[in-house]
Write a protein that holds these residues in place. Structure first.
Motif, PDB file in Angstrom:
ATOM      1  N   TYR A 546      11.979  28.124  -2.659  1.00  0.00           N
ATOM      2  CA  TYR A 546      10.198  28.638  -2.310  1.00  0.00           C
ATOM      3  C   TYR A 546      10.929  29.838  -2.661  1.00  0.00           C
ATOM      4  O   TYR A 546       9.394  31.007  -3.460  1.00  0.00           O
ATOM      5  CB  TYR A 546      10.323  28.244  -0.703  1.00  0.00           C
ATOM      6  CG  TYR A 546       9.164  28.711  -0.794  1.00  0.00           C
ATOM      7  CD1 TYR A 546       8.345  28.293  -1.693  1.00  0.00           C
ATOM      8  CD2 TYR A 546       8.737  29.769   0.228  1.00  0.00           C
ATOM      9  CE1 TYR A 546       6.301  29.091  -1.166  1.00  0.00           C
ATOM     10  CE2 TYR A 546       7.957  30.551   0.149  1.00  0.00           C
ATOM     11  CZ  TYR A 546       6.619  29.821  -0.112  1.00  0.00           C
ATOM     12  OH  TYR A 546       5.165  30.398  -0.004  1.00  0.00           O
ATOM     13  N   SER A 547      12.111  30.195  -2.801  1.00  0.00           N
ATOM     14  CA  SER A 547      11.842  31.949  -2.941  1.00  0.00           C
ATOM     15  C   SER A 547      11.405  32.444  -4.171  1.00  0.00           C
ATOM     16  O   SER A 547      11.080  33.216  -4.843  1.00  0.00           O
ATOM     17  CB  SER A 547      13.167  33.110  -2.253  1.00  0.00           C
ATOM     18  OG  SER A 547      14.255  32.634  -3.189  1.00  0.00           O
ATOM     19  N   CYS A 548      12.477  31.135  -4.967  1.00  0.00           N
ATOM     20  CA  CYS A 548      12.346  31.568  -6.631  1.00  0.00           C
ATOM     21  C   CYS A 548      11.403  31.532  -6.804  1.00  0.00           C
ATOM     22  O   CYS A 548      10.520  31.713  -7.896  1.00  0.00           O
ATOM     23  CB  CYS A 548      13.937  30.845  -7.114  1.00  0.00           C
ATOM     24  SG  CYS A 548      13.679  31.106  -8.897  1.00  0.00           S
ATOM     25  N   LEU A 549      10.520  30.194  -5.923  1.00  0.00           N
ATOM     26  CA  LEU A 549       9.019  29.875  -7.070  1.00  0.00           C
ATOM     27  C   LEU A 549       8.104  31.592  -6.629  1.00  0.00           C
ATOM     28  O   LEU A 549       7.146  31.011  -7.717  1.00  0.00           O
ATOM     29  CB  LEU A 549       9.066  28.335  -6.181  1.00  0.00           C
ATOM     30  CG  LEU A 549       9.850  27.531  -6.720  1.00  0.00           C
ATOM     31  CD1 LEU A 549       9.021  26.169  -5.903  1.00  0.00           C
ATOM     32  CD2 LEU A 549       9.964  26.436  -8.121  1.00  0.00           C
ATOM     33  N   LYS A 550       8.479  31.324  -5.724  1.00  0.00           N
ATOM     34  CA  LYS A 550       7.900  32.723  -5.556  1.00  0.00           C
ATOM     35  C   LYS A 550       7.734  34.162  -5.491  1.00  0.00           C
ATOM     36  O   LYS A 550       6.707  34.930  -6.919  1.00  0.00           O
ATOM     37  CB  LYS A 550       7.959  33.216  -3.526  1.00  0.00           C
ATOM     38  CG  LYS A 550       6.367  33.855  -3.282  1.00  0.00           C
ATOM     39  CD  LYS A 550       6.376  33.852  -1.684  1.00  0.00           C
ATOM     40  CE  LYS A 550       7.810  33.826  -1.500  1.00  0.00           C
ATOM     41  NZ  LYS A 550       7.697  34.109   0.174  1.00  0.00           N
ATOM     42  N   ARG A 551       8.782  34.075  -6.046  1.00  0.00           N
ATOM     43  CA  ARG A 551       9.631  35.677  -7.301  1.00  0.00           C
ATOM     44  C   ARG A 551       9.343  35.406  -8.462  1.00  0.00           C
ATOM     45  O   ARG A 551       8.912  36.261  -9.279  1.00  0.00           O
ATOM     46  CB  ARG A 551      10.666  35.964  -6.584  1.00  0.00           C
ATOM     47  CG  ARG A 551      11.351  37.278  -6.942  1.00  0.00           C
ATOM     48  CD  ARG A 551      12.279  38.065  -6.456  1.00  0.00           C
ATOM     49  NE  ARG A 551      13.318  36.250  -6.736  1.00  0.00           N
ATOM     50  CZ  ARG A 551      14.538  37.015  -7.496  1.00  0.00           C
ATOM     51  NH1 ARG A 551      14.596  37.770  -8.343  1.00  0.00           N
ATOM     52  NH2 ARG A 551      15.265  36.096  -7.598  1.00  0.00           N
ATOM     53  N   LEU A 552       9.906  34.880  -8.980  1.00  0.00           N
ATOM     54  CA  LEU A 552       9.830  35.027 -10.527  1.00  0.00           C
ATOM     55  C   LEU A 552       8.136  33.933 -10.960  1.00  0.00           C
ATOM     56  O   LEU A 552       7.697  32.884  -9.800  1.00  0.00           O
ATOM     57  CB  LEU A 552      10.967  33.436 -11.155  1.00  0.00           C
ATOM     58  CG  LEU A 552      12.291  33.687 -10.341  1.00  0.00           C
ATOM     59  CD1 LEU A 552      13.673  32.907 -10.983  1.00  0.00           C
ATOM     60  CD2 LEU A 552      12.957  35.247 -10.984  1.00  0.00           C
ATOM     61  N   HIS A 574      10.871  13.058  -1.481  1.00  0.00           N
ATOM     62  CA  HIS A 574      11.805  12.394  -0.425  1.00  0.00           C
ATOM     63  C   HIS A 574      11.927  13.064   1.025  1.00  0.00           C
ATOM     64  O   HIS A 574      12.020  12.715   1.939  1.00  0.00           O
ATOM     65  CB  HIS A 574      13.232  12.284  -1.316  1.00  0.00           C
ATOM     66  CG  HIS A 574      14.388  11.624  -0.134  1.00  0.00           C
ATOM     67  ND1 HIS A 574      14.549   9.977  -0.743  1.00  0.00           N
ATOM     68  CD2 HIS A 574      15.144  11.976   0.662  1.00  0.00           C
ATOM     69  CE1 HIS A 574      15.513   9.125   0.248  1.00  0.00           C
ATOM     70  NE2 HIS A 574      15.415  10.562   1.312  1.00  0.00           N
ATOM     71  N   CYS A 575      11.459  14.365   1.158  1.00  0.00           N
ATOM     72  CA  CYS A 575      12.256  15.220   1.855  1.00  0.00           C
ATOM     73  C   CYS A 575      10.821  14.770   2.836  1.00  0.00           C
ATOM     74  O   CYS A 575      11.304  14.713   4.296  1.00  0.00           O
ATOM     75  CB  CYS A 575      12.267  16.960   1.700  1.00  0.00           C
ATOM     76  SG  CYS A 575      13.968  16.909   0.811  1.00  0.00           S
ATOM     77  N   VAL A 576       9.610  15.259   2.308  1.00  0.00           N
ATOM     78  CA  VAL A 576       8.058  14.907   2.656  1.00  0.00           C
ATOM     79  C   VAL A 576       8.578  13.671   3.436  1.00  0.00           C
ATOM     80  O   VAL A 576       7.951  13.281   4.456  1.00  0.00           O
ATOM     81  CB  VAL A 576       7.242  14.803   2.269  1.00  0.00           C
ATOM     82  CG1 VAL A 576       5.870  14.251   2.253  1.00  0.00           C
ATOM     83  CG2 VAL A 576       7.348  16.546   1.179  1.00  0.00           C
ATOM     84  N   ARG A 577       8.723  12.478   2.836  1.00  0.00           N
ATOM     85  CA  ARG A 577       8.754  11.329   3.553  1.00  0.00           C
ATOM     86  C   ARG A 577       9.934  10.784   5.035  1.00  0.00           C
ATOM     87  O   ARG A 577       9.260  10.608   5.751  1.00  0.00           O
ATOM     88  CB  ARG A 577       9.360  10.322   2.575  1.00  0.00           C
ATOM     89  CG  ARG A 577       7.636  10.018   0.863  1.00  0.00           C
ATOM     90  CD  ARG A 577       8.573   8.588   0.749  1.00  0.00           C
ATOM     91  NE  ARG A 577       8.668   7.584   0.819  1.00  0.00           N
ATOM     92  CZ  ARG A 577       8.816   6.835   0.301  1.00  0.00           C
ATOM     93  NH1 ARG A 577       9.721   6.909  -1.040  1.00  0.00           N
ATOM     94  NH2 ARG A 577       9.096   4.892   1.199  1.00  0.00           N
ATOM     95  N   LEU A 587       8.572  23.607   4.272  1.00  0.00           N
ATOM     96  CA  LEU A 587       9.224  24.634   3.098  1.00  0.00           C
ATOM     97  C   LEU A 587       9.013  23.233   1.483  1.00  0.00           C
ATOM     98  O   LEU A 587       8.564  23.736   0.127  1.00  0.00           O
ATOM     99  CB  LEU A 587      10.930  24.363   3.232  1.00  0.00           C
ATOM    100  CG  LEU A 587      11.135  25.587   4.136  1.00  0.00           C
ATOM    101  CD1 LEU A 587      12.766  25.450   4.281  1.00  0.00           C
ATOM    102  CD2 LEU A 587      10.428  26.898   3.477  1.00  0.00           C
ATOM    103  N   ALA A 588       9.374  22.313   2.380  1.00  0.00           N
ATOM    104  CA  ALA A 588       9.121  20.863   0.964  1.00  0.00           C
ATOM    105  C   ALA A 588       7.651  20.778   0.927  1.00  0.00           C
ATOM    106  O   ALA A 588       7.233  21.095  -0.526  1.00  0.00           O
ATOM    107  CB  ALA A 588       9.307  19.973   1.858  1.00  0.00           C
TER     108      ALA A 588
END
Length: 722
Positions: A546-552, A574-577, A587-588
């Protein structure tokens, strides 16, 4: 100058030395003062206040005089410089009241050393140390330094101090140590490397003092030394720390010293821009990562941690034991190293000490993940590992060398084994449930009709000789209603459990309680994901993702980037399920909020699983009563992006006739609702009920109205909606 320096007022005399020092500094190499003027007139005038100080009010005046002595010493020839320094060293024991100022003067003169040194040893250029026999060679400057000045100055590194109880202790003189360090740096490289270990050892031994103020002085000294020398000598400092501070309270002092060194280095060090892998494998700071981690792990998981956790221990006696500096050290290391985990695929000719490959990122993370993979890991250890991974993820998120080409493959390779489990868990759920069945499956004793010499091959040929064996330990009283094989028996047991969960009428109907009452049949895949150790690793990966998606900044038109991001949709789905951890779920959902804005191929495939799963979380999180939680807001945002995704609009306009819809690419009808929504009609009705209660609340959120707007844009026809 002479009028002010002889004035009765102290501030006028101090101002005279200040103007003189500025005048000497402005001269540069060409001085306006001759050697005789500097050595015979200005230097005695500046030395006079150092010996004649009698009150505390004169300290500012003496400090100006000492600073002026340092500037004058830079202009002196070697004869006058050597004589002045020798005289000062001899007078140190004769003037105990002025010892502090004489030490400062000595350090100022040593800092002003500006002469060429020739040791007479040709091995200096090759980097080998000079021997004792070769120390008598060289020019007069080197012989005087080696035989008289340096040994004499080293005797003033440590002083004996008597406390109020009469006990003696050794205290480090920080200024002398730093002055010697600067002097050694002006010598040839071989001489510097020969003198450095002894000096570092003396400073590290100064941290063994039981007086906290003296330990602080030694710690600040070693930090300044680590910054002033090259980083290739950092392993020498770490080795001295591990040897000098190895037991008891010294373990806490060692972790605090390591943190102080890293803080000082981080102020001036930044990960360089590397274009070749060979250069990345030879960075001096990155090569020290295993050694630093060894000290940190001993503090977090070793004896030092046991001492902190013992009850009735007075931690205030050792202030370094308060808190945990090791976690801060982990964050600094993660922020400073070169983030290039792809180096792990390159065979290292000179691997890092204690590690098998050349990736400092893996050297930082892998030891912690190994602790999580231990089946007997303690809950307290999981908590410590979680704290460490959180700080590492925070450091990686601020690492300037981290790019999405390196972060995305690393996170996926780290998290996917903990999300999906072993390779066997990716097969059918029934087979995995069969292996993890509650019934204890004992291997029956096999009695074979073959000769005893063939018993060794009975295991490999058990399938071929099934007709010739008898299960002695299996007792079946009746064959009525029994299963034909083990697989069918397990299916029968699973069916019986399902029947028990069906609600029947009457007072005796089972009452389902708890957070899992809406989905009581937990699949086997969730058992792997919700394991505390696995959940800890998953949270680390999701925080970093998430930090990568938010920063980059991502370019949706970049095909390479889309191909690297697309595998995350099934993983996050899969994490949400199956995840029961609220942090992992939030976070997912946040990561999905970024990925669903992109045109990824897996959106349609994952939507039929993601949409109902998000609706289940809205049900279990009691969204009808309150929409303030992060989970509910994340669910609303994810559903908004899922409903408004242009792939569903394309499915609506290009929908095939019913006769052609039976092909391989057919989407299940219950997820088609006119091809424009990822939820079935009944699920949409349930979602509208949640939105109805959310809109009624006084505290509105943008996510709620965004979802309402998304549904209205699809022209969904429902009485509840309007």
């Amino acid at each position: 100058f002479f009028l002010n320096v002889t004035h009765v007022q102290l501030h006028r005399r101090a101002r005279a030395f200040t103007k003189l020092r500025k005048l000497i500094l402005s001269d540069g190499k060409e001085s306006n003062f001759s050697d005789q003027s500097c050595g015979n007139i200005l230097l005695p005038l500046a030395m006079h206040p150092v010996y004649e100080i009698k009150s505390k009010s004169e300290e500012a005046y003496v400090v100006e005089a000492i600073a002026t002595i340092g500037e004058i010493a830079k202009k002196l020839p070697w004869g006058k410089y050597n004589g002045t320094l020798q005289t000062l060293l001899n007078n140190l024991t004769r003037y105990p009241d002025q010892e502090r100022f004489l030490i400062a003067t000595m350090c100022a003169i040593i800092d002003a050393f500006h002469f060429d040194v020739d040791t007479g040893n040709s091995s200096d250029d090759s980097g080998t140390a000079a021997t004792d026999e070769e120390s008598t060679k060289g020019n007069g400057v080197w012989r005087s330094l080696n035989n008289r000045i340096i040994p004499k100055v080293e005797t003033f590194l440590v002083k004996e101090k008597i406390d109020k109880h009469g006990s003696k202790s050794k205290c480090l003189r920080s200024s002398v140590a730093l002055a010697l360090m600067k002097l050694f740096q002006k010598l040839p490289i071989a001489t510097f490397e020969a003198k450095l270990p002894k000096l570092v050892t003396v400073v590290c031994n100064g941290m063994q003092n039981k007086d906290s103020d003296e330990r602080d002085t030694a710690r600040d000294t070693i930090s300044k030394m680590a910054v002033s020398i090259d980083l290739k000598y950092l392993p020498l400092i770490l080795s001295s720390l591990s040897v000098s501070l190895c037991e008891g309270y010294k373990l806490h002092v060692r972790s605090a010293a390591l943190h102080s060194i890293l803080v000082s280095i981080s102020k001036s060090y930044a990960s360089p821009v590397i274009h070749a892998d060979k250069e990345a494998m030879s960075l001096p700071f990155d090569r020290c990562v295993p050694a630093m981690l060894d000290l940190i792990h001993q503090d977090v998981f070793g004896e030092a941690s046991v001492i902190k956790e013992v009850q009735n221990v007075e931690k205030r006696l050792v202030k370094e034991a308060m808190g945990s500096k090791s976690l801060d050290s982990l964050e600094i290391i993660a922020r400073s190293i070169l983030f290039k985990p792809s180096l792990v695929s390159i065979p290292a000719t000179e691997p890092y000490p204690g590690f098998s490959h050349a990736s400092p990122v893996h050297a930082l993370v892998t030891p912690l993940l190994k602790r999580l993979r231990d089946p007997d890991v303690a809950p307290s250890t999981i908590g410590k590992v979680k704290d460490c991974l959180n700080r590492i993820a925070l450091g990686f998120s601020h690492n300037t060398s981290a790019t999405y080409k390196e972060v995305l493959p690393f996170v996926f390779g780290t998290v996917s084994p903990f999300v999906y489990g072993n390779s066997s868990s990716l097969s059918k759920d029934g087979d995995d449930d069969l292996e993890n069945s509650d019934d204890e499956m004992e291997t029956p004793i096999i009695v074979s009709k073959s000769k005893s010499k063939n018993r060794a091959d009975a295991k490999s040929s058990q399938g071929k000789k099934i007709a010739k064996t008898v299960a002695v330990s299996t007792w079946i009283p009746s064959v009525l209603g029994t299963a034909a094989d083990q697989k069918s028996a397990f299916d029968m047991k699973k069916k019986q459990k399902t029947e028990l969960h069906k609600v029947s009428d009457g007072v005796a109907a089972p009452k389902l309680t708890g957070s899992s009452r809406h989905s009581p049949m937990t699949p086997s895949t969730s058992r792997t994901l919700n394991n505390p150790s696995n959940s800890c690793a998953v949270n680390f990966g999701l925080v970093l993702l998430y930090s990568c998606l938010k920063r980059l900044k991502f370019d949706s038109s970049d095909e390479m980037m889309c191909s690297m991001v697309d595998p995350y949709l099934p993983l996050l789905t899969h994490c949400v399920r199956y995840s029961n951890d609220n942090q992992a779920l939030v976070l997912a959902l946040k990561c999905l909020g970024v990925l669903l804005r992109m045109d990824l191929p897996s959106v349609i495939k994952t939507a039929k699983q993601l949409g109902p799963s998000i609706l289940d979380h809205l049900t279990t999180s009691n969204a009808a009563a309150s929409t303030q939680s992060d989970i509910v807001q994340g669910c609303f945002k994810s559903l908004t992006l899922l409903i408004t995704h242009h792939k569903f609009a394309a499915a609506s306009s290009n929908r095939k006739p019913s006769s052609e819809a039976s092909g391989e690419n057919k989407i299940s009808e219950k997820f088609q609702h006119d091809g424009a929504l990822p939820l079935a009609e009944e699920q949409m009705q349930a979602l509208l009920n949640f939105l109805h209660s959310a809109v009624i609340e006084s505290d509105h959120h943008n996510a709620t109205f965004g979802l309402v707007k998304a549904i209205s844009s699809k022209r969904f026809m429902s009485a509840e909606f309007y």
